[in-house]
Design a protein around this motif. Structure first.
Motif, short mmCIF file in Angstrom:
data_model
loop_
_atom_site.label_atom_id
_atom_site.label_comp_id
_atom_site.label_asym_id
_atom_site.label_seq_id
_atom_site.Cartn_x
_atom_site.Cartn_y
_atom_site.Cartn_z
N LEU A 170 -13.29 8.33 13.08
CA LEU A 170 -13.41 7.41 11.95
C LEU A 170 -13.83 8.15 10.69
CD1 LEU A 170 -12.93 4.39 12.05
CD2 LEU A 170 -15.36 4.06 12.52
N ARG A 171 -13.24 7.78 9.55
CA ARG A 171 -13.67 8.39 8.29
C ARG A 171 -14.98 7.71 7.86
NH1 ARG A 171 -12.95 4.58 4.36
NH2 ARG A 171 -11.06 3.32 4.39
N LEU A 179 -11.15 -0.62 23.17
CA LEU A 179 -11.07 -1.67 24.17
C LEU A 179 -12.13 -1.56 25.27
CD1 LEU A 179 -8.28 -1.80 22.76
CD2 LEU A 179 -7.29 -2.39 24.94
N ALA A 180 -12.80 -0.41 25.36
CA ALA A 180 -13.81 -0.24 26.41
C ALA A 180 -15.09 0.28 25.79
CB ALA A 180 -13.31 0.73 27.47
N GLY A 181 -16.21 -0.34 26.13
CA GLY A 181 -17.50 0.06 25.58
C GLY A 181 -17.77 1.54 25.75
N SER A 182 -17.38 2.06 26.92
CA SER A 182 -17.67 3.47 27.23
C SER A 182 -16.91 4.42 26.31
CB SER A 182 -17.30 3.76 28.68
OG SER A 182 -15.90 3.59 28.86
N GLU A 183 -15.89 3.93 25.63
CA GLU A 183 -15.05 4.82 24.83
C GLU A 183 -15.45 4.85 23.35
OE1 GLU A 183 -12.39 6.82 26.40
OE2 GLU A 183 -13.93 6.19 27.82
N VAL A 184 -16.44 4.04 22.99
CA VAL A 184 -16.79 3.94 21.57
C VAL A 184 -17.31 5.27 21.03
CG1 VAL A 184 -18.32 2.86 19.88
CG2 VAL A 184 -17.21 1.45 21.62
N GLU A 185 -18.31 5.84 21.69
CA GLU A 185 -18.94 7.05 21.17
C GLU A 185 -17.97 8.23 21.15
OE1 GLU A 185 -21.49 7.14 19.28
OE2 GLU A 185 -21.56 4.99 19.72
N VAL A 186 -17.17 8.33 22.22
CA VAL A 186 -16.21 9.43 22.32
C VAL A 186 -15.26 9.43 21.14
CG1 VAL A 186 -14.49 10.48 23.84
CG2 VAL A 186 -16.29 9.07 24.81
N ASN A 187 -14.92 8.24 20.67
CA ASN A 187 -13.91 8.13 19.63
C ASN A 187 -14.45 8.03 18.21
OD1 ASN A 187 -11.07 8.00 20.82
ND2 ASN A 187 -12.26 6.69 22.19
N ARG A 188 -15.76 7.83 18.09
CA ARG A 188 -16.34 7.60 16.77
C ARG A 188 -16.02 8.72 15.77
NH1 ARG A 188 -20.26 3.78 15.23
NH2 ARG A 188 -21.08 3.44 17.33
N PRO A 189 -15.98 9.99 16.23
CA PRO A 189 -15.68 11.05 15.26
C PRO A 189 -14.31 10.92 14.60
CG PRO A 189 -16.52 11.98 17.31
CD PRO A 189 -16.30 10.53 17.56
N GLU A 206 -10.34 10.91 9.83
CA GLU A 206 -9.63 10.25 8.74
C GLU A 206 -9.08 8.87 9.12
OE1 GLU A 206 -6.85 12.71 6.58
OE2 GLU A 206 -8.18 14.45 6.68
N ALA A 207 -9.52 8.35 10.27
CA ALA A 207 -9.04 7.01 10.65
C ALA A 207 -9.73 5.96 9.80
CB ALA A 207 -9.32 6.75 12.13
N ASP A 208 -8.96 5.00 9.30
CA ASP A 208 -9.54 3.90 8.54
C ASP A 208 -10.11 2.85 9.48
OD1 ASP A 208 -8.54 4.78 5.87
OD2 ASP A 208 -6.62 4.55 6.89
N PHE A 209 -9.44 2.71 10.62
CA PHE A 209 -9.87 1.72 11.60
C PHE A 209 -9.88 2.36 12.99
CE2 PHE A 209 -7.88 -0.56 8.14
CZ PHE A 209 -8.81 -1.56 7.87
N LEU A 210 -10.85 1.97 13.77
CA LEU A 210 -10.93 2.43 15.15
C LEU A 210 -11.08 1.19 16.03
CD1 LEU A 210 -11.34 4.53 17.40
CD2 LEU A 210 -13.73 4.72 16.70
N VAL A 211 -10.05 0.89 16.80
CA VAL A 211 -10.08 -0.28 17.68
C VAL A 211 -10.33 0.23 19.10
CG1 VAL A 211 -8.78 -2.26 18.53
CG2 VAL A 211 -8.38 -1.42 16.21
N ALA A 262 0.85 -1.18 0.00
CA ALA A 262 0.00 0.00 0.00
C ALA A 262 0.88 1.24 0.00
CB ALA A 262 -0.87 0.01 1.25
N THR A 263 0.57 2.21 -0.83
CA THR A 263 1.32 3.44 -0.77
C THR A 263 0.53 4.46 0.03
OG1 THR A 263 0.32 4.00 -2.89
CG2 THR A 263 2.56 3.16 -2.94
N ARG A 264 -0.78 4.27 0.02
CA ARG A 264 -1.63 5.15 0.80
C ARG A 264 -1.33 4.90 2.28
NH1 ARG A 264 -6.32 5.82 3.02
NH2 ARG A 264 -6.63 3.62 3.44
N VAL A 265 -1.43 5.97 3.09
CA VAL A 265 -1.18 5.79 4.52
C VAL A 265 -2.40 5.14 5.17
CG1 VAL A 265 -0.86 7.02 6.68
CG2 VAL A 265 0.44 7.70 4.67
N VAL A 266 -2.14 4.09 5.95
CA VAL A 266 -3.21 3.43 6.71
C VAL A 266 -3.25 4.03 8.10
CG1 VAL A 266 -4.03 1.24 7.65
CG2 VAL A 266 -2.93 1.30 5.39
N ASN A 267 -4.43 4.47 8.51
CA ASN A 267 -4.59 5.15 9.80
C ASN A 267 -5.41 4.32 10.77
OD1 ASN A 267 -3.29 7.57 8.99
ND2 ASN A 267 -5.15 8.21 7.91
N VAL A 268 -4.82 4.00 11.92
CA VAL A 268 -5.54 3.22 12.92
C VAL A 268 -5.52 3.95 14.27
CG1 VAL A 268 -5.74 1.00 14.09
CG2 VAL A 268 -4.72 1.11 11.79
#
Ligand code: SF4
Lengths: 159, 553
Positions: free
Chosen positions: A89-90, A77-87, A70-75, A2-8
């Motif tokens: 994600l691209r 580890l804690a249920g409570s952190e999902v919504e806070v981090n969703r923005p 612009e994140a391609d993947f959002l991993v 991949a030449t494109r940058v992968v963002n996690v």
């Protein structure tokens, strides 16, 4: 390659191993021959606060921080952190939430971070050997077996 | 060539090793802490100082002796070290002295977001700043060469993203520490009485003028030609954000933060239609450019706050000052569930104390449910602030004032406050509570003089907090274990608040996160001590300081 940058983005609460997981991912990408940058804020992370770590890899990575949305993947580890981090994600990006893994199947609950990396690995172009080498390099020997199992469990859960 | 993925802090440590640094010293402070730990792990000689001022003084002495020395601290630590720093610029050094100041734009774990670049200008010292780990490595090597060539301490600015970010580093130098030559006396250079300081200041300005010439021609700065319509001047990690946000723009990446290569910057600014200075924190470069009459534009005031990133750089370039999206707030850190501070905060709250607090894990006691801290200003400030409150508040309120400080912070600069406390005691007396958890918990469990172990956890003389308080003349000095005997702290607190006397209560119980490690270190050190006694070492008299841990027993 991949030449494109992968963002996690890897997120969780202090003590869950989010930073360790991002270290393993960054190392696996490095072993695969990519340029890698990783950034995180860890000051008081041991006291249970939110932790997020950005990992970017590709032929050339400039800024160590993933631009918002612009994140391609959002991993996560804690249920409570999902919504806070969703923005982070691209549109069309992939969320890997903690319940992507059935905790009861884990050989050890503390290996959730590595199991989720397995789920991520199923969608990335990094060979198993790099992942396993990175896991071994990041953890003490007595934890190798448990975490290799967790990694496989995660990877095989994606069908 | 060894290629590895390293954090900026690890890269600095690797460079220090490869530059033949004789001694690394500093005080832990996020995001600089890992530098000395990594240097130690690599086999360098590293030690924690009680505070940044002492660290700098030790480094200065080592450099007067002709050695290479690395001193590390966070930005606010540079304030503590500022006094010797300014004069060190006059005295200069014999060997190499590099002082790392790690800034924290956005305040991930700090009380302010001061910009250390101002210190380089104010003290008149050269300053370099890297953009990523490779540059942290390369510029650190360059910094030691600069320091020796100009016989000046060199400031090395880093920011959180560079310190804690990881990127690939190729190490390319190795130099064993050179043998240090016998001491060379040079009184007029190193003794700054006014008669010697006046010419020293002139000499410093001459060196800076020469350094200016050096900066103009320095290959450390990077000019990336691009679009003639848009040019950007940037420093540190910001330059990387710019390359991503505006890949087509011409870019001047400033590495020599002080002195700035103003003639080069003038040339750059003239080569483009529009020239924007994008820097994190204060407009240091923009102001210098504008003062020199360069045709540049700075960033809007809103971007003075917090970190920059690719998005914000795009906005600056678009002159977009519309409100930025507010990031949803994550969960703040909290005192660990089984933290030994809990009973202390519960008692303080129950008795409605006015708490002058300090910097450390226990600052988290300010959050609900305790709201257990009324002030928190700077390392060691709890004593002075508490005393000031006691001096002026109406008696009923004055009697409720308690100063609260951790063990590491007490050693850092709380001791000075204790001297003030016995020297100018308030009429109602005062109560100091030292929360001794046996480690520097906040920054990740570093040792300090009060733990009796060195940076790499070897045994050394343990500084006794209660012993110091007694020796300074405090009337009531007590040590309690808030977990083993939960009621004792509260009873003692109530009693001491009721007296018109000075009291120190040491609340001693290991941080739960550090406790297991502390036991391991102590066991290892005890075993080592036994080996010395049983083995080749001379027989030790009973209770000798060298081999027993009687203080702890
Ligand atoms: S890290 Fe230690 S001192 Fe800090 S809150 Fe947790 S137990 Fe308390």
């Amino acid at each position: 390659m991949a030449t494109r940058v992968v963002n996690v983005v890897v997120a969780g609460l202090g003590g869950q191993g989010a930073i360790k997981a991002s270290d393993i991912l960054a190392d696996a990408a490095f072993r695969a021959g990519f340029d890698v940058k990783k950034a995180e804020i860890h000051g008081m992370s041991q006291r249970g606060g939110s932790v997020t770590s950005d990992v970017r890899y590709g032929t050339e990575v400039l800024s160590p921080m993933i631009p918002r949305g612009e994140a391609d993947f959002l991993v996560v580890l804690a249920g409570s952190e999902v919504e806070v981090n969703r923005p982070n994600l691209r549109p069309g990006g992939v969320l890997i939430p903690p319940d992507a893994i059935n905790e009861a199947d884990l050989p050890n609950r503390r290996s959730l971070n590595v199991a989720l990396l397995g789920v991520l690995a199923a969608r990335l172009d990094l060979a198993d050997e790099h992942w396993l080498a990175a896991i071994r390099a990041a953890l003490p020997e007595r934890l190798h077996e448990v975490n290799e199992k967790a990694y496989r469990l995660g990877k095989e859960s994606v069908r | 060539m060894e290629r590895r993925l390293l954090s900026g802090d690890e890269a600095v440590a690797a460079a220090a090793l490869d530059a033949g640094v004789h001694l690394g010293t500093g005080y832990p402070g996020t995001p600089s802490t890992e530098i000395l730990e990594a240097f130690d792990a690599l086999g360098g000689r590293a030690q924690w100082a009680p505070n940044e001022k002492v660290a700098l003084e030790v480094g200065l002495g080592a450099a007067y002796g002709g050695a290479r020395c690395l001193v590390t601290m966070k930005h606010v630590g540079l304030n503590v070290a500022a006094d010797p720093l300014f004069t060190a610029a006059y005295t200069g050094v014999q060997g190499g002295l590099v002082v790392v100041a790690a800034d924290d734009p956005g305040m991930a774990s700090s009380q302010n977001e001061q910009d250390s670049r101002r210190y380089a200008v104010a003290a008149g010292l050269p300053m370099l700043e890297p953009a990523d780990s490779q540059e942290a490595y390369d510029l650190m090597l360059a910094a030691f060469e600069l320091s020796e060539r100009w016989q000046l301490p060199v400031l090395f600015r880093m920011t959180t993203r560079v310190c804690h970010g990881k990127s690939i580093v190729t190490r390319h130098a190795t130099r064993a520490p050179a043998a240090v030559q016998p001491f060379q006396r040079d009184i007029p250079t190193r003794v700054m009485i006014p008669a010697y300081a006046r010419p020293a200041h002139k000499k410093l300005r001459q060196k800076l003028a020469a350094l200016q010439v050096f900066a103009e021609g320095s290959a450390l700065n990077v000019w990336r030609p691009g679009d003639v319509l848009l040019g950007v001047i940037a420093n540190g990690v910001t330059a990387r954000h710019v390359r991503e946000a505006a890949p087509e723009a011409s870019l001047f990446e400033v590495k020599t933060i002080h002195p700035l290569p103003l003639a080069k910057l003038r040339e750059f600014a003239a080569s483009v239609e529009r020239c924007v200075v994008i820097e994190e924190g204060d407009p240091v470069i923009a102001d210098a450019c504008l003062a020199a009459g360069l045709r540049v534009e700075g960033k809007p005031e809103a971007f003075r706050f917090g970190e920059l990133d690719v998005d914000r750089v795009r906005r600056i370039l678009a002159r977009d000052t519309s409100p930025e999206p507010v990031a949803p707030r994550g969960k703040p850190p909290m005192l660990c569930e089984a933290c030994p501070y809990h009973p202390v905060y519960a008692s303080l709250r129950k008795h409605d104390c006015i708490v002058a607090g300090d910097i450390g894990c226990y600052t988290l006691g300010v959050l609900p449910p305790y709201l257990g801290m009324d002030t928190c200003v700077a390392m060691g400030a709890s004593l002075g602030v508490g005393l000031g409150l006691r001096h002026v508040l109406p008696e009923a309120d004055a009697r409720r004032v308690v100063s609260l400080i951790g063990d590491s912070t007490f050693v850092h600069s709380g001791i000075n406050g204790l001297v003030e406390m016995v020297y100018n005691p308030p009429a109602t007396g005062h109560v100091l509570v030292v929360l001794d958890n046996g480690t520097t918990a906040m920054t990740g469990q570093q040792e300090h003089p009060g733990t009796g172990r060195t940076l790499d956890h070897e045994q050394t003389t343990r500084l006794s907090i209660e012993g110091i308080a007694t020796a300074l003349g405090v009337k009531n000095v007590d040590v309690v274990d808030p977990i083993a005997d939960p009621g004792s702290f509260e009873r003692l607190l109530v009693d001491r608040l009721g007296r018109n006397e000075l009291s120190v209560i040491v609340s001693r119980r290991a941080c739960i996160l550090a406790a297991a490690d502390i036991r391991t270190y102590d066991k290892a050190n005890a075993a080592k001590a036994l080996l010395v006694v049983d083995g080749a070492g001379p027989a030790q008299p009973a209770g000798c300081g060298g081999t027993c841990t009687s203080e702890e027993a």
